[in-house]
Design an enzyme around this catalytic site. Structure first.
Site, PDB file in Angstrom:
ATOM      1  N   GLU A  57      36.196  71.297   2.753  1.00  0.00           N
ATOM      2  CA  GLU A  57      36.085  71.567   4.192  1.00  0.00           C
ATOM      3  C   GLU A  57      37.505  71.728   4.739  1.00  0.00           C
ATOM      4  OE1 GLU A  57      32.011  69.290   5.603  1.00  0.00           O
ATOM      5  OE2 GLU A  57      33.830  68.089   5.528  1.00  0.00           O
ATOM      6  N   ASN A  68      29.149  65.314   6.266  1.00  0.00           N
ATOM      7  CA  ASN A  68      28.816  63.933   6.633  1.00  0.00           C
ATOM      8  C   ASN A  68      28.035  63.844   7.937  1.00  0.00           C
ATOM      9  OD1 ASN A  68      29.654  62.539   4.403  1.00  0.00           O
ATOM     10  ND2 ASN A  68      31.750  62.322   5.131  1.00  0.00           N
ATOM     11  N   SER A  88      37.969  61.661   5.358  1.00  0.00           N
ATOM     12  CA  SER A  88      36.566  62.057   5.423  1.00  0.00           C
ATOM     13  C   SER A  88      35.958  61.723   6.772  1.00  0.00           C
ATOM     14  CB  SER A  88      35.764  61.399   4.297  1.00  0.00           C
ATOM     15  OG  SER A  88      36.093  60.046   4.184  1.00  0.00           O
ATOM     16  N   HIS A 118      39.402  68.639   3.153  1.00  0.00           N
ATOM     17  CA  HIS A 118      38.498  67.565   2.731  1.00  0.00           C
ATOM     18  C   HIS A 118      37.796  67.947   1.428  1.00  0.00           C
ATOM     19  CE1 HIS A 118      34.709  64.975   3.642  1.00  0.00           C
ATOM     20  NE2 HIS A 118      35.569  64.317   2.921  1.00  0.00           N
TER      21      HIS A 118
HETATM   22  P1  NAI Z   1      41.648  54.857  -2.989  1.00  0.00           P
HETATM   23  O1  NAI Z   1      41.643  53.522  -2.351  1.00  0.00           O
HETATM   24  O2  NAI Z   1      41.053  55.047  -4.343  1.00  0.00           O
HETATM   25  O3  NAI Z   1      43.157  55.386  -3.072  1.00  0.00           O
HETATM   26  C1  NAI Z   1      44.078  55.309  -2.011  1.00  0.00           C
HETATM   27  C2  NAI Z   1      45.475  55.214  -2.610  1.00  0.00           C
HETATM   28  O4  NAI Z   1      46.406  55.371  -1.543  1.00  0.00           O
HETATM   29  C3  NAI Z   1      45.771  53.876  -3.273  1.00  0.00           C
HETATM   30  O5  NAI Z   1      46.258  54.119  -4.572  1.00  0.00           O
HETATM   31  C4  NAI Z   1      46.838  53.232  -2.377  1.00  0.00           C
HETATM   32  O6  NAI Z   1      47.775  52.479  -3.095  1.00  0.00           O
HETATM   33  C5  NAI Z   1      47.487  54.438  -1.756  1.00  0.00           C
HETATM   34  N1  NAI Z   1      48.098  54.193  -0.446  1.00  0.00           N
HETATM   35  C6  NAI Z   1      47.589  53.469   0.564  1.00  0.00           C
HETATM   36  N2  NAI Z   1      48.430  53.513   1.624  1.00  0.00           N
HETATM   37  C7  NAI Z   1      49.489  54.285   1.260  1.00  0.00           C
HETATM   38  C8  NAI Z   1      50.664  54.721   1.914  1.00  0.00           C
HETATM   39  N3  NAI Z   1      50.940  54.358   3.155  1.00  0.00           N
HETATM   40  N4  NAI Z   1      51.511  55.510   1.236  1.00  0.00           N
HETATM   41  C9  NAI Z   1      51.241  55.880  -0.031  1.00  0.00           C
HETATM   42  N5  NAI Z   1      50.151  55.504  -0.705  1.00  0.00           N
HETATM   43  C10 NAI Z   1      49.270  54.724  -0.062  1.00  0.00           C
HETATM   44  O7  NAI Z   1      40.973  55.840  -1.935  1.00  0.00           O
HETATM   45  P2  NAI Z   1      40.209  57.226  -2.184  1.00  0.00           P
HETATM   46  O8  NAI Z   1      38.782  56.960  -2.411  1.00  0.00           O
HETATM   47  O9  NAI Z   1      40.961  58.048  -3.165  1.00  0.00           O
HETATM   48  O10 NAI Z   1      40.314  57.872  -0.713  1.00  0.00           O
HETATM   49  C11 NAI Z   1      41.518  58.365  -0.210  1.00  0.00           C
HETATM   50  C12 NAI Z   1      41.250  59.223   1.001  1.00  0.00           C
HETATM   51  O11 NAI Z   1      40.317  60.254   0.670  1.00  0.00           O
HETATM   52  C13 NAI Z   1      40.662  58.502   2.196  1.00  0.00           C
HETATM   53  O12 NAI Z   1      41.163  59.081   3.361  1.00  0.00           O
HETATM   54  C14 NAI Z   1      39.166  58.769   2.050  1.00  0.00           C
HETATM   55  O13 NAI Z   1      38.470  58.705   3.279  1.00  0.00           O
HETATM   56  C15 NAI Z   1      39.186  60.193   1.537  1.00  0.00           C
HETATM   57  N6  NAI Z   1      38.002  60.628   0.784  1.00  0.00           N
HETATM   58  C16 NAI Z   1      37.398  59.792  -0.116  1.00  0.00           C
HETATM   59  C17 NAI Z   1      36.298  60.239  -0.838  1.00  0.00           C
HETATM   60  C18 NAI Z   1      35.643  59.351  -1.842  1.00  0.00           C
HETATM   61  O14 NAI Z   1      34.499  59.652  -2.244  1.00  0.00           O
HETATM   62  N7  NAI Z   1      36.275  58.283  -2.303  1.00  0.00           N
HETATM   63  C19 NAI Z   1      35.748  61.590  -0.648  1.00  0.00           C
HETATM   64  C20 NAI Z   1      36.509  62.417   0.269  1.00  0.00           C
HETATM   65  C21 NAI Z   1      37.579  61.917   0.976  1.00  0.00           C
END
Ligand code: NAI
Length: 505
Positions: free
Chosen positions: A156, A194, A123, A144
């Site tokens: 996006e 954003n 994001s 995105h």
């Molecule tokens: P989250 O923390 O809920 O999930 C991330 C997951 O990735 C975790 O389960 C973790 O164990 C896993 N992980 C971390 N490093 C890893 C690796 N090297 N290999 C494999 N798995 C790995 O995070 P969330 O909120 O789902 O966000 C994920 C991505 O999406 C980020 O880039 C965030 O910026 C983006 N994003 C988040 C939004 C939100 O509202 N939470 C909205 C839009 C985008």
């Protein structure tokens, strides 16, 4: 590059909130989907969660049981990244860290076929930076999604410097096939949503800091007059102040400290105090056991009015006349400069000047400025601001007029542009600059703000509705009131207005 179809093998990496949601979307669209997370068991657990959610849809009659089974069968948890070698489209949704994401992409480049597409759900990170150093950066792209991915329509599609334009076109079509509303954008800070949304938070934070009104009143005005689903204080309490403040700081830094994106000390203080919003029990509001949300402030009136006079056209506020007439108030219309007279009071739509300044400059006594409403025929609430010399009796008559027409009336201190008007003008200004800088088309930017953050109207369409000349004037008046570059009008607004054209041309 082959064309996508439901046989296209999709892999999602990261089984958190976003990754699980994206995997669900792809499987619902018919693709075989592998889900991988480096936390052992996380992928399988996420798939159980998806299956439970699908079960709820079956219970509500929104999905049939056979379809649920088919979707769940298409979702496969995997415990090693090597299992993704045959994927044709990988979407990563892992932790938001440039180095970690770059390492993952390098690993995937070594593992997957040369024509496998590498998409990131980042994001805030630059797609250009993510792709840098890869052998084939042209296949790296941003996809995105918004949270929750199965519900929110917007995607996006973000092109970095090296992204193949044909790939962007194909992913756009794929997102459509997944039932989403995609928009094209470039890898610039905050992409569309954003970036363009920053003023929604920033203007209210500033209004609060400058004593315009309390949080509950400002929230209520943006909801009930502006038509936004949530006000900025309740929304940032929900998002989390740590998250929202970090996004603001990252966009501000990425634009080399442009004042338009300046973070707020008010929000920083909440972060410093650990009042992160709902999740910590306290933010702008108190969410602890037994706490009650304070009501919005509302003015009462002892007067009763039965007539008013409208001089000239009230511009975007003109539909108010219908509502006044429908509530039994006699409305006399005569030529003039867009003023509404009732008793001793003069009401006018704000043009971004202070009420006291306008009263003096235009020679108007007992002046009350009225805020913008999305729809004056149905808005439940409206803000007014009074000039310093407006009498209590004139104010009472103005309030009576608006209350008799069915508005709740909230007073805001004499600050330029009131609440909804300055929010919409600054959103439109940011959107216009984003168009000018090629971040997205006017149509895509408006769509992104409606589909990504549920705005009731695209900011550019809203500026057209208010009038580009009027929007420009509001911004110029804000700029001269504050003496800051924060409100400098976008060159695009000036140019399109000078050409007599439309932003959506
Ligand atoms: P989250 O923390 O809920 O999930 C991330 C997951 O990735 C975790 O389960 C973790 O164990 C896993 N992980 C971390 N490093 C890893 C690796 N090297 N290999 C494999 N798995 C790995 O995070 P969330 O909120 O789902 O966000 C994920 C991505 O999406 C980020 O880039 C965030 O910026 C983006 N994003 C988040 C939004 C939100 O509202 N939470 C909205 C839009 C985008």
């Amino acid at each position: 590059m082959s064309v996508f179809n439901t046989n296209t093998r999709v892999a999602v990496i990261g089984a958190g909130a976003m990754g699980a949601g994206i995997a669900q979307v792809a499987a619902q669209a018919g693709h075989p989907v592998q889900l991988y997370d480096n936390r052992p068991g996380a992928a399988a657990q996420a798939l159980q969660g998806i299956d439970r959610q699908l079960g709820q849809l079956v219970d509500k009659g929104k999905l049939d049981a056979a379809e649920r089974e088919a979707i769940s069968a298409r979702l496969q948890p995997v415990e090693s990244i090597e299992a993704l070698a045959d994927a044709q489209l990988v979407i990563e949704a892992i932790v938001e860290n440039l180095q970690v994401k770059q390492d993952l992409l390098r690993q995937l480049e070594a593992l997957c076929a040369d024509d496998c597409i590498l998409a990131s759900n980042t994001s805030s990170l630059s797609i250009t930076s993510l792709a840098a150093g890869l052998r084939r950066p042209q296949r790296v792209i941003g996809m995105h999604f918004f949270n929750p991915a199965p519900v929110m329509a917007l995607v996006e599609v973000v092109s970095g410097l090296a992204t193949d334009p044909q790939l962007a076109a194909r992913l756009y079509q794929l997102a459509k096939a997944w039932g989403k509303q995609p928009v094209h954008t470039r890898s610039t800070p905050g992409f569309i949503v954003n970036r363009v949304a920053r003023p929604f938070y920033a203007e209210s934070l500033r209004l609060l800091q400058e004593g315009a009104a309390d949080c509950a009143t400002l929230d209520a005005l943006l909801r009930d007059a502006g038509g936004f689903r949530m006000g900025p204080f309740e929304l940032t309490d929900l998002i989390g102040h740590d998250v929202n403040y970090a996004v603001t700081c990252s966009v501000f830094d990425a634009f080399y400290g442009d004042f338009r994106f300046q973070p707020s000390l008010v929000q920083k203080e909440l972060v410093d105090a650990g009042r992160l919003g709902r999740k910590s029990g306290q933010g702008f509001y108190d969410y602890r056991e037994g706490a009650e949300r304070p009501p919005a402030a509302e003015l009462q009136s002892t007067a009763r009015v039965d007539r008013c006079v409208v001089e000239g056209c009230l511009g975007v506020m003109q539909p108010l006349l219908q509502r006044l007439k429908a509530s039994g108030i006699s409305v006399t219309e005569r030529p003039g400069n867009g003023l509404l007279r009732v008793g001793d009071a003069t009401l006018a739509l704000s043009d971004g000047r202070l009420a006291s300044q306008r009263a003096r400059e235009d020679g108007l006594s007992n002046l009350l400025l009225v805020d913008l409403a999305l729809d004056y025929t149905s808005a439940a609430r409206i803000a007014i601001s009074k000039a310093a010399d407006t009498t209590a009796q004139a104010q009472d008559q103005a309030i009576a007029l608006l209350r008799q027409a069915g508005f709740s009336v909230s007073e805001v201190a004499d600050l330029p542009g009131l609440v909804v008007l300055r929010t919409v003008a600054t959103l439109a200004n940011e959107a216009a600059d984003a168009v000018l800088q090629g971040v997205g088309s006017a149509a895509d930017i408006d769509l992104a703000m409606r589909a990504g953050v549920n705005y009731p109207c695209g900011p550019l369409a809203w500026a057209e509705h208010i009038g580009l000349g009027y929007t420009l004037r509001v911004l110029q008046n804000l700029q001269s009131s504050y003496g800051e570059t924060r409100y400098r009008p976008s060159l695009l607004l000036r140019r399109v207005h000078a050409q007599g054209g439309h932003l959506h041309d």
